[in-house]
Design a protein around this motif. Sequence first.
Motif, PDB file in Angstrom:
ATOM      1  N   THR A 162     -44.032  26.131  43.025  1.00  0.00           N
ATOM      2  CA  THR A 162     -43.350  25.511  41.726  1.00  0.00           C
ATOM      3  C   THR A 162     -42.335  24.849  42.167  1.00  0.00           C
ATOM      4  N   VAL A 163     -42.272  23.798  40.765  1.00  0.00           N
ATOM      5  CA  VAL A 163     -40.976  22.340  41.190  1.00  0.00           C
ATOM      6  C   VAL A 163     -40.140  22.699  40.178  1.00  0.00           C
ATOM      7  N   LYS A 164     -39.095  21.804  39.464  1.00  0.00           N
ATOM      8  CA  LYS A 164     -38.449  22.168  38.533  1.00  0.00           C
ATOM      9  C   LYS A 164     -37.742  20.378  38.331  1.00  0.00           C
ATOM     10  N   ILE A 165     -38.154  20.067  37.505  1.00  0.00           N
ATOM     11  CA  ILE A 165     -37.517  18.514  37.076  1.00  0.00           C
ATOM     12  C   ILE A 165     -36.480  18.513  36.251  1.00  0.00           C
ATOM     13  N   ARG A 166     -35.636  18.155  37.221  1.00  0.00           N
ATOM     14  CA  ARG A 166     -34.383  17.965  36.410  1.00  0.00           C
ATOM     15  C   ARG A 166     -33.785  16.779  35.588  1.00  0.00           C
ATOM     16  N   THR A 167     -33.978  16.927  33.943  1.00  0.00           N
ATOM     17  CA  THR A 167     -34.552  15.679  33.504  1.00  0.00           C
ATOM     18  C   THR A 167     -33.049  15.396  33.026  1.00  0.00           C
ATOM     19  N   GLY A 168     -32.803  13.763  32.906  1.00  0.00           N
ATOM     20  CA  GLY A 168     -31.459  12.908  32.267  1.00  0.00           C
ATOM     21  C   GLY A 168     -31.390  12.677  31.145  1.00  0.00           C
ATOM     22  N   ILE A 169     -30.939  11.774  30.958  1.00  0.00           N
ATOM     23  CA  ILE A 169     -31.464  11.259  28.639  1.00  0.00           C
ATOM     24  C   ILE A 169     -32.488  10.599  29.264  1.00  0.00           C
ATOM     25  N   VAL A 170     -33.627  10.547  28.100  1.00  0.00           N
ATOM     26  CA  VAL A 170     -34.682  10.422  28.451  1.00  0.00           C
ATOM     27  C   VAL A 170     -35.094   8.884  27.278  1.00  0.00           C
ATOM     28  N   LEU A 171     -35.742   7.727  27.147  1.00  0.00           N
ATOM     29  CA  LEU A 171     -35.688   6.564  26.408  1.00  0.00           C
ATOM     30  C   LEU A 171     -36.926   6.641  26.784  1.00  0.00           C
ATOM     31  N   GLY A 172     -37.046   5.767  25.635  1.00  0.00           N
ATOM     32  CA  GLY A 172     -38.732   6.095  24.548  1.00  0.00           C
ATOM     33  C   GLY A 172     -38.601   5.364  23.403  1.00  0.00           C
ATOM     34  N   LYS A 173     -39.374   4.437  23.418  1.00  0.00           N
ATOM     35  CA  LYS A 173     -39.972   3.889  21.574  1.00  0.00           C
ATOM     36  C   LYS A 173     -40.129   4.982  20.541  1.00  0.00           C
ATOM     37  N   ASP A 174     -38.883   5.137  20.054  1.00  0.00           N
ATOM     38  CA  ASP A 174     -38.582   5.704  18.688  1.00  0.00           C
ATOM     39  C   ASP A 174     -38.655   6.582  18.604  1.00  0.00           C
ATOM     40  N   ALA A 227     -34.314  13.538  37.438  1.00  0.00           N
ATOM     41  CA  ALA A 227     -35.282  12.749  37.511  1.00  0.00           C
ATOM     42  C   ALA A 227     -34.264  11.670  36.386  1.00  0.00           C
ATOM     43  N   ALA A 228     -33.394  10.964  37.090  1.00  0.00           N
ATOM     44  CA  ALA A 228     -32.427  10.035  36.161  1.00  0.00           C
ATOM     45  C   ALA A 228     -32.430   8.668  37.315  1.00  0.00           C
ATOM     46  N   LEU A 272     -19.882  14.288  25.429  1.00  0.00           N
ATOM     47  CA  LEU A 272     -18.478  14.147  25.652  1.00  0.00           C
ATOM     48  C   LEU A 272     -18.141  13.727  27.218  1.00  0.00           C
ATOM     49  N   GLU A 273     -19.082  15.019  28.199  1.00  0.00           N
ATOM     50  CA  GLU A 273     -19.114  14.456  29.122  1.00  0.00           C
ATOM     51  C   GLU A 273     -20.425  14.023  30.533  1.00  0.00           C
ATOM     52  N   GLY A 274     -20.121  13.358  31.389  1.00  0.00           N
ATOM     53  CA  GLY A 274     -21.751  13.334  31.809  1.00  0.00           C
ATOM     54  C   GLY A 274     -21.400  12.897  33.222  1.00  0.00           C
ATOM     55  N   GLN A 275     -21.489  13.148  34.668  1.00  0.00           N
ATOM     56  CA  GLN A 275     -21.794  12.618  36.366  1.00  0.00           C
ATOM     57  C   GLN A 275     -22.863  12.310  36.406  1.00  0.00           C
ATOM     58  N   ARG A 276     -22.832  11.804  37.233  1.00  0.00           N
ATOM     59  CA  ARG A 276     -24.025  10.676  37.976  1.00  0.00           C
ATOM     60  C   ARG A 276     -24.806  11.987  38.911  1.00  0.00           C
ATOM     61  N   VAL A 277     -26.058  11.299  38.736  1.00  0.00           N
ATOM     62  CA  VAL A 277     -26.893  12.247  39.505  1.00  0.00           C
ATOM     63  C   VAL A 277     -27.750  11.158  40.506  1.00  0.00           C
ATOM     64  N   SER A 278     -28.103  11.595  41.983  1.00  0.00           N
ATOM     65  CA  SER A 278     -28.574  11.333  42.996  1.00  0.00           C
ATOM     66  C   SER A 278     -30.157  11.043  42.595  1.00  0.00           C
ATOM     67  N   SER A 279     -31.592  10.281  43.044  1.00  0.00           N
ATOM     68  CA  SER A 279     -32.514  10.152  42.490  1.00  0.00           C
ATOM     69  C   SER A 279     -33.268  10.513  44.472  1.00  0.00           C
TER      70      SER A 279
END
Length: 303
Positions: A162-174, A227-228, A272-279
């Motif tokens: 089992t794998v868990k992908i902790r995702t950040g803000i995802v950027l994609g076209k439109d 994943a960020a 309004l809030e957000g932290q840095r994460v390590s990849s």
Amino acid sequence: MAQNVLLTGGSGFIGSYLTNLLIGAGFTVSILSRNKKENTDTVTYYKWNLDKDYIEEEAVLNADFIIHLAGEGIVEKRWTKKRKKAIIDSRVKPIDLIFSVLEKNNKKLNGFISASAIGIYGAVTSHKVCTEETPPADDFLGTTCQIWENASEKIEKLGIRTVKIRTGIVLGKDEGFLKKLNPSFKSGFGAALGTGKQYLPWIHIEDLCQIYCKAITDDQMHGPYNAAVTDNTTNARFSRLLASLYGYAIWLPKVPPFVLRIVLGEMSKAVLEGQRVSSEKIQRTGFEFQFTDLEKALISCIH
């Protein structure tokens, strides 16, 4: 014979992109849908209904891997008590349904990969860099992600990787995060939110989907992975850069926190809030990000 990947949430932004990537990599793809759709040459559709605890068992029994992406949008509606329950249920119920089929039929998958989010570290701004060992926060985002991830443990106890992908803000076209910002920024009315000092861990859709593909093919991967991109992007920097790519400098003042609290309620904490994460952990697997420069990532999404 090609291996089959079953997707929950396969018709969404990430799921659609990932489907094409998996097919290109030689996998067959199945998608669980509330409404039965016609199969195509490349995708098989199965029906499920979370409200009725129903799932076509064949979908699970034919799968070699399952990727769980389904879940109500975190910032789509105000966080009423009812909405909070819907957010959690939409992430946990699919796992419960899948588990019941696996257990009943003694079905062994080659891997179960679930989405999660960097929100597990909480809606707070600090200079701390969060790793996968950082304890979950006790606010709504942190609790939701913890319940989400804990639900996967019952599948892991069946002897399934089992794998868990902790995702950040995802950027994609439109799509994704930019879909919400582009109308105002294209019109010249872009502005930073709150203090603008909150960190904004981001990832390009291509890199995110490649991480999911690696989670399938790399049988050494297990547990949570951030994943960020690890950088110091803040909301203010992101806003300035996006405005500049549309040809202007931000002239509006930052949107005051109290305005966002009035408009969004408790949900305002998510912006309004957000932290840095390590990849570092995902990079130790040999994974290399294609997009680590925010400007290049944004250019690929808006042009």
